[in-house]
Design an enzyme around this catalytic site. Structure first.
Site, PDB file in Angstrom:
ATOM      1  N   HIS A  81       0.859  -1.196   0.000  1.00 21.65           N
ATOM      2  CA  HIS A  81       0.000   0.000   0.000  1.00 21.65           C
ATOM      3  C   HIS A  81       0.892   1.242   0.000  1.00 21.65           C
ATOM      4  O   HIS A  81       1.952   1.254   0.638  1.00 21.65           O
ATOM      5  CB  HIS A  81      -0.896   0.017   1.254  1.00 21.65           C
TER       6      HIS A  81
ATOM      7  N   ASP B 170      -7.808  -5.371  -0.106  1.00 14.62           N
ATOM      8  CA  ASP B 170      -8.254  -6.280  -1.179  1.00 14.62           C
ATOM      9  C   ASP B 170      -7.863  -7.728  -0.954  1.00 14.62           C
ATOM     10  O   ASP B 170      -8.236  -8.590  -1.756  1.00 14.62           O
ATOM     11  CB  ASP B 170      -7.673  -5.787  -2.518  1.00 14.62           C
TER      12      ASP B 170
HETATM   13  C1  SDX Z   1      -6.199  -0.060  -2.934  1.00 16.80           C
HETATM   14  O1  SDX Z   1      -4.413   4.478  -2.068  1.00 16.80           O
HETATM   15  C2  SDX Z   1      -5.392   3.843  -1.422  1.00 16.80           C
HETATM   16  O2  SDX Z   1      -5.785   4.202  -0.357  1.00 16.80           O
HETATM   17  C3  SDX Z   1      -5.958   2.632  -2.177  1.00 16.80           C
HETATM   18  C4  SDX Z   1      -6.954   1.794  -1.404  1.00 16.80           C
HETATM   19  C5  SDX Z   1      -8.258   2.557  -1.145  1.00 16.80           C
HETATM   20  O3  SDX Z   1      -8.960   2.162  -0.219  1.00 16.80           O
HETATM   21  O4  SDX Z   1      -8.604   3.448  -1.976  1.00 16.80           O
HETATM   22  O5  SDX Z   1      -6.385   1.388  -0.177  1.00 16.80           O
HETATM   23  C6  SDX Z   1      -7.353   0.541  -2.208  1.00 16.80           C
HETATM   24  O6  SDX Z   1      -5.963   0.270  -4.079  1.00 16.80           O
HETATM   25  C7  SDX Z   1      -5.302  -1.030  -2.196  1.00 16.80           C
HETATM   26  C8  SDX Z   1      -4.072  -1.486  -3.058  1.00 16.80           C
HETATM   27  C9  SDX Z   1      -4.547  -2.610  -3.967  1.00 16.80           C
HETATM   28  N1  SDX Z   1      -3.484  -2.983  -4.935  1.00 16.80           N
HETATM   29  C10 SDX Z   1      -2.828  -4.149  -4.825  1.00 16.80           C
HETATM   30  O7  SDX Z   1      -2.983  -4.972  -3.930  1.00 16.80           O
HETATM   31  C11 SDX Z   1      -1.881  -4.417  -6.000  1.00 16.80           C
HETATM   32  C12 SDX Z   1      -0.531  -4.939  -5.470  1.00 16.80           C
HETATM   33  N2  SDX Z   1       0.130  -3.867  -4.758  1.00 16.80           N
HETATM   34  C13 SDX Z   1       0.905  -2.945  -5.493  1.00 16.80           C
HETATM   35  O8  SDX Z   1       1.004  -2.965  -6.806  1.00 16.80           O
HETATM   36  C14 SDX Z   1       1.481  -1.778  -4.711  1.00 16.80           C
HETATM   37  O9  SDX Z   1       1.806  -2.222  -3.470  1.00 16.80           O
HETATM   38  C15 SDX Z   1       0.597  -0.561  -4.629  1.00 16.80           C
HETATM   39  C16 SDX Z   1       0.144  -0.105  -5.986  1.00 16.80           C
HETATM   40  C17 SDX Z   1      -0.604  -0.845  -3.797  1.00 16.80           C
HETATM   41  C18 SDX Z   1       1.409   0.548  -3.978  1.00 16.80           C
HETATM   42  O10 SDX Z   1       2.420   0.890  -4.848  1.00 16.80           O
HETATM   43  P1  SDX Z   1       3.509   2.028  -4.458  1.00 16.80           P
HETATM   44  O11 SDX Z   1       3.166   2.714  -3.208  1.00 16.80           O
HETATM   45  O12 SDX Z   1       3.745   2.866  -5.678  1.00 16.80           O
HETATM   46  O13 SDX Z   1       4.738   1.175  -4.105  1.00 16.80           O
HETATM   47  P2  SDX Z   1       5.836   0.736  -5.158  1.00 16.80           P
HETATM   48  O14 SDX Z   1       5.181   0.156  -6.381  1.00 16.80           O
HETATM   49  O15 SDX Z   1       6.799   1.852  -5.315  1.00 16.80           O
HETATM   50  O16 SDX Z   1       6.531  -0.490  -4.377  1.00 16.80           O
HETATM   51  C19 SDX Z   1       7.558  -0.257  -3.442  1.00 16.80           C
HETATM   52  C20 SDX Z   1       8.423  -1.506  -3.550  1.00 16.80           C
HETATM   53  C21 SDX Z   1       8.815  -1.833  -5.009  1.00 16.80           C
HETATM   54  O17 SDX Z   1      10.051  -2.525  -4.952  1.00 16.80           O
HETATM   55  P3  SDX Z   1      11.407  -1.630  -5.293  1.00 16.80           P
HETATM   56  O18 SDX Z   1      11.195  -0.984  -6.634  1.00 16.80           O
HETATM   57  O19 SDX Z   1      11.516  -0.612  -4.160  1.00 16.80           O
HETATM   58  O20 SDX Z   1      12.518  -2.656  -5.273  1.00 16.80           O
HETATM   59  O21 SDX Z   1       7.674  -2.645  -3.086  1.00 16.80           O
HETATM   60  C22 SDX Z   1       7.482  -3.553  -4.151  1.00 16.80           C
HETATM   61  C23 SDX Z   1       7.765  -2.820  -5.456  1.00 16.80           C
HETATM   62  O22 SDX Z   1       8.252  -3.707  -6.447  1.00 16.80           O
HETATM   63  N3  SDX Z   1       6.078  -3.998  -4.086  1.00 16.80           N
HETATM   64  C24 SDX Z   1       5.672  -5.254  -4.247  1.00 16.80           C
HETATM   65  C25 SDX Z   1       4.283  -5.212  -4.057  1.00 16.80           C
HETATM   66  N4  SDX Z   1       3.888  -3.955  -3.808  1.00 16.80           N
HETATM   67  C26 SDX Z   1       5.018  -3.203  -3.837  1.00 16.80           C
HETATM   68  N5  SDX Z   1       6.350  -6.394  -4.538  1.00 16.80           N
HETATM   69  C27 SDX Z   1       5.587  -7.516  -4.617  1.00 16.80           C
HETATM   70  N6  SDX Z   1       4.252  -7.561  -4.439  1.00 16.80           N
HETATM   71  C28 SDX Z   1       3.562  -6.432  -4.167  1.00 16.80           C
HETATM   72  N7  SDX Z   1       2.234  -6.466  -3.990  1.00 16.80           N
END
Ligand code: SDX
Length: 432
Positions: A309, A367
């Site tokens: 998140h 989720d």
């Molecule tokens: C919702 O914003 C809100 O409030 C949203 C929400 C709401 O109520 O409105 O809470 C609802 O959208 C919840 C999120 C649902 N999405 C997912 O579950 C999809 C999987 N998660 C991600 O794709 C990710 O975690 C996000 C999109 C939720 C957050 O992305 P960020 O904040 O941009 O974080 P990032 O992509 O920069 O990740 C930071 C690091 C990265 O690694 P590095 O580049 O630093 O090496 O963490 C890793 C990412 O690769 N990472 C993950 C991961 N999520 C982040 N690695 C593996 N699996 C994951 N799920």
């Protein structure tokens, strides 16, 4: 309730120092007011994913990502999930206080009396293929509401803003249920005024004209809790979309349709469907290590759906309540041995023991467990995000009303870091 402070931050650029006023919230980080920076220093700030940017001030929802805290008008989400119900939370989000008994009764009656949609709108559904995703149908039908409810599109009229708000909250379950019925080829079921909001939604989804439909109170309570836990969440991507669209003065129905479209993405509200698809693909606990390895592999675009998140760097409090609710619902339904719930719990445990997830502060989000509950209630995966959109409508509307009623509101118009060609003259094709 933002507070201007006397303190300022100093930015020194090209030998000149600029004062950036510091504004303090009632709770949370201070903000640097950079509104005059470009005019005074001819520089932009750069923050493409808005990781460090406050785009507005708001009094509706507060999130402390480090503490895993979520407050709606100051009330913690776990207390609201345990003690309140969705329409009361809607009132709280819209009007800023918990309603008195008479206020709640009037509000629930008002919503109940506006659950039907204009009968002509039924034709809109027939323009879609039966295999259309319900989110595609909702995006189209909600956007088309502006063609049916002209008397609540003037955003400068507080009464029309109120009417549009109630119409959207009242009719969204009807539209979502109709989208579902259309895709399964069953007749639409009208809303019933003798049922509460959640029971009515279940009736419109699962009743058939050939027999009476009795709402299972366990499922109705679980449905209401899912609605409550998804109601609002500060300036997430879809809420920011609604705010930006609304800043141009577009009508509320078009702006909410924009929010639905944004929510659909798998990185946002679409993650609940993607998460259950992932859990089904994993299938058994012995396959979990392979999926975790893929999630950690930078060369593999796969991510654990329902994990991570932007704001929560500790548990998502909603995931905790949904996990408890999943246990409760499945046990009450006698399916506590649901293999997918078992895989979800073992995946969560394995991921949280893995240094990668611990270091990056990746925890289950809203989720991760919601799909398990929705499937237990009887919904296909394609209805998970429409239910998220239904639940979030009150959040979008509350944030929209807050912004539109702010006399200081300006159209949102970000700038850019331009990396393209500098000026060059056109070359005729014979000279290229
Ligand atoms: C919702 O914003 C809100 O409030 C949203 C929400 C709401 O109520 O409105 O809470 C609802 O959208 C919840 C999120 C649902 N999405 C997912 O579950 C999809 C999987 N998660 C991600 O794709 C990710 O975690 C996000 C999109 C939720 C957050 O992305 P960020 O904040 O941009 O974080 P990032 O992509 O920069 O990740 C930071 C690091 C990265 O690694 P590095 O580049 O630093 O090496 O963490 C890793 C990412 O690769 N990472 C993950 C991961 N999520 C982040 N690695 C593996 N699996 C994951 N799920």
């Amino acid at each position: 309730m933002k507070k201007e402070t006397s303190s300022v931050a100093h930015l020194t650029l090209n030998g000149k120092t600029y004062d950036l006023p510091i504004m303090s919230p009632t709770v949370g980080p201070d903000v640097l007011d950079i509104r005059k920076l470009y005019a005074e220093a001819n520089v932009f700030t750069y923050d493409p994913g808005f990781t460090s940017t406050a785009a507005c001030d708001s009094s509706i929802t507060y999130i402390d990502g480090a503490a895993g805290e979520l407050l709606h008008r100051g009330y913690p989400i776990d207390q609201l999930a345990a003690k309140s119900h969705y329409l009361e939370v809607c009132f709280l989000l819209l009007y800023g206080h918990l309603p008195s008994g008479s206020e709640l009764e009037s509000f629930e009656t008002l919503v109940t009396n506006h659950t039907m949609i204009h009968e002509q709108m039924v034709n809109l559904f027939r323009g879609f293929r039966r295999d259309a995703h319900p989110m595609a149908i909702m995006t189209g039908v909600v956007g088309a509401m502006s063609a049916f409810y002209h008397d609540s599109t003037d955003i400068n009229d507080p009464h029309q803003r109120e009417v549009a708000s109630i119409r959207l909250i009242a009719k969204m379950p009807t539209i979502a249920a109709m989208a579902y019925k259309y895709t399964v080829g069953q007749p639409f079921i009208y809303p019933r005024n003798d049922l509460d909001y959640s029971a009515n939604f279940l009736s419109m989804c699962f009743a058939v004209p050939t027999q009476d439909y009795l709402v299972n109170p366990i499922l109705s309570r679980a449905m209401d809790r899912v609605f409550t836990l998804h109601a609002d969440h500060e300036q997430n991507a879809s809420t920011s979309t609604v705010r930006l669209a609304s800043s141009s003065g577009a009508n509320p129905f078009a702006c909410i349709a924009a929010g639905i479209a944004c929510l659909w993405g798998p990185a946002h509200g679409g993650a609940n469907q993607a998460c259950l698809q992932m859990l089904n693909e994993i299938g058994t606990a012995d396959r979990i290590p392979g999926f975790i390895a893929r999630a950690k592999d930078k060369n593999d675009p796969f991510r654990l759906m329902g994990f991570g998140h932007r704001v929560y760097k500790n548990t998502d409090p909603r995931a905790k309540v949904l996990k408890e609710s999943a246990d409760e619902v499945l046990e009450l339904l006698g399916v506590e041995n649901n293999p997918i719930l078992k895989v979800a719990k073992e995946l969560e445990a394995a991921a949280l023991l893995d240094p990668y997830f611990a270091e990056k502060k990746l925890f289950p989000n809203v989720d991760f467990y919601s799909g398990i509950i929705l499937e237990a209630i009887g919904f296909p995966m394609s209805m998970f995000t429409p239910i998220f959109a239904l639940s979030r409508t009150v959040g979008w509307i509350s944030q929209w009303k807050e912004m539109i009623s702010d006399p200081a509101m300006k159209i949102g118009r970000p700038r850019q870091l331009y990396c393209g060609q500098t000026l060059r003259n056109y070359v005729d094709i014979e000279n290229r």
